[in-house]
Design an enzyme around this catalytic site. Sequence first.
Site, mmCIF file in Angstrom:
data_model
loop_
_atom_site.group_PDB
_atom_site.id
_atom_site.type_symbol
_atom_site.label_atom_id
_atom_site.label_comp_id
_atom_site.label_asym_id
_atom_site.label_seq_id
_atom_site.Cartn_x
_atom_site.Cartn_y
_atom_site.Cartn_z
ATOM 1 C CD GLN A 257 0.598 8.165 1.788
ATOM 2 O OE1 GLN A 257 0.949 8.277 2.952
ATOM 3 N NE2 GLN A 257 -0.365 8.886 1.277
ATOM 4 C CB SER A 258 -0.521 1.866 -1.412
ATOM 5 O OG SER A 258 -0.364 0.817 -0.469
#
Length: 665
Positions: A257-258
């Site tokens: 997700q980052s």
Amino acid sequence: MQTSQYHIFSLPPELLESLTPRNLVNKVASRSHTPEPTVITSKSGPRACAICNGIAFLDVEEQRAHFRSDWHRYNVKTRLNGGKTVSEATFAQLIEGLDDSLSGSASSDDEDENSDAVNALVGKTKRLNTRSPSPDSSIKSLPVTALTWFHSPPSTQLGIYRSIFPLETEPTQYLSELKNLQQRRPEGRTWALFMIAGGHFAGAVVRVSQNEDEDEEPSEGQRSRKKRPKRPKPDTEVLLHKTFHRYTTRRKQGGSQSTNDNAKGPANSAGALLRRYGEQALKDDIRGLLQEWKDELVECERIWIRASTSNRRIFYDYDDAPFSHRDERLRTFPFPTRRPTQSELTRCLMELTRFKISHYTEEELREQDEAYLASLTKPKPVPTVVQATPPEKPKQRQPKLSKEEEVLREKWNRMLEMAIKGRLEALKSFFAREGEALGGVDARIPEWTGEKRATLLQLAVQYGHEDMVQWLLEEARADPTIPLPSITAGHDSITAGHEQENVNVGNKSDDSDLLRSVPVGSQKTAYDLGRTKAIRDVFRRCAALHPDWWDWLGAAHVPSALSHDMEHERDEKKKAKRKGLKDRVKEREAKEREKQKDRPITPPVVETKPTVREIVDSNSTSRRLGGGSGAAQGITGLTPEMRAKVERERRARAAEARLKGLQTS
């Protein structure tokens, strides 16, 4: 090549003394002439792969297994795309560099995962330089594989991974380092293995060799007391282990997700919030485990880590970290790995601590070396007659941007994206941080962005963001008198009159006289881009509130100011107009009601449904007159409930008739 049962820390002394470094390739490489390819096709002789650096095989089955491997398929696809082939160690490092390529997916099919990794690597290396090296340079820089081999006469070869040896170990010292590995230590040897990918984590601290005092012979008294021989300890023993999982990657999407947030901006979905929480929780869990194992990690001889570039930062370079990124004990797994699990750690440990064994004679080894050298690309013959060709014009290459320019472009792209999508709150916070660095609110949009507007105000007006235009005019004090760029000024000045004419024709409101065309010979401004009345009213209100800020009625092309009183008066006119329309509608309805009163009233026809008794009476009458179809016609079209009631009434009347007959008799 197969994995033997020989442990790298307990090699038999007889075999160890007979080992010599496998350096035949280095000797053959010093020749000036390259022989022709000598690839033997018989089943008994060695076979070579001309694509994968001339690797040779003994039989057809081993050759077929190589052709099905990911390494060979990657080299074939790379060669078809005009790229360079890589060695097995380089391929393992490329697989290691992919973020969650093999184990990030939730699928359990290893073949599909490897195929996805091969396709991803091929797509990643398509843009590499396709020029092949010269044979001389290829011979001088022989392939560096992950394994180093030792030869034991007459036909035995043992292979061990180079990364097990200390860093910066010369090839001539490999044999002495291998002998040093056979020496026992008082405290023993321990390794640490860590894997992280796709939210999965697995870690273990393993004893890879026994202590020095474990092999001491027992005394005579101890021998007499022991009736059964002591069970031998295994070569490796897991001292500590831990596995856990957090939700960090979207199913079948790949990537953390980052990474997605850094590329596309932070997402606001519920799943994204859960994945961000999972990443932070996974980071805290791993660092808590490292702190718990800190004493054991200090004594470890090697620390093996399988993680992506971003995930490797979890293990070091923070407060109270058990080791740093410059620690000489750190290693990466020199072969592809699967999803981080306890069983995968055990498999990788066996792969690292067991010798690879093959059986080739010295003649077969020489043939392999010659086949490899023959597979190298030969130099193209130089033509004797060179035709004169006109010199080609050098292609204009874009200058390489510095880090400051790349950061500046990234900031402009983010700010323009916020202005186009109407994200006002994000633009406010971003402009508060980076506004001065970008030149202020009236800074000209760079040409490399491809935008046809000059300022953020013109861009917000073009996309119809009313709240953003109001913020830019009143709080940021954007200049509305800046003209549009000269590239589109001619086209905009031609179409300006037509747009204003269409607005004047279609809008019959009281302030239609305020809309006017752009003066001939002047360029359009931000107000001229307004397509809706709400956007234009924002300019007029700001002109009424702050008349001394800009030349609203002149350079800004605002026809007139719109004060609060004028807006209130306009609203009152609209209300009066609506009220007049309502009054006319009421009068029309009253006249219609008077006309309805003068017309003769006709009673409405009321349809009544027959009761059950009436239906029964009609049926009985039809039976008395001799008709048999009256009963059936009487219940047609009735609901099942009505039919049941009719039948009960019939039976009751029939019973009454029978009773009367009995009484009279």
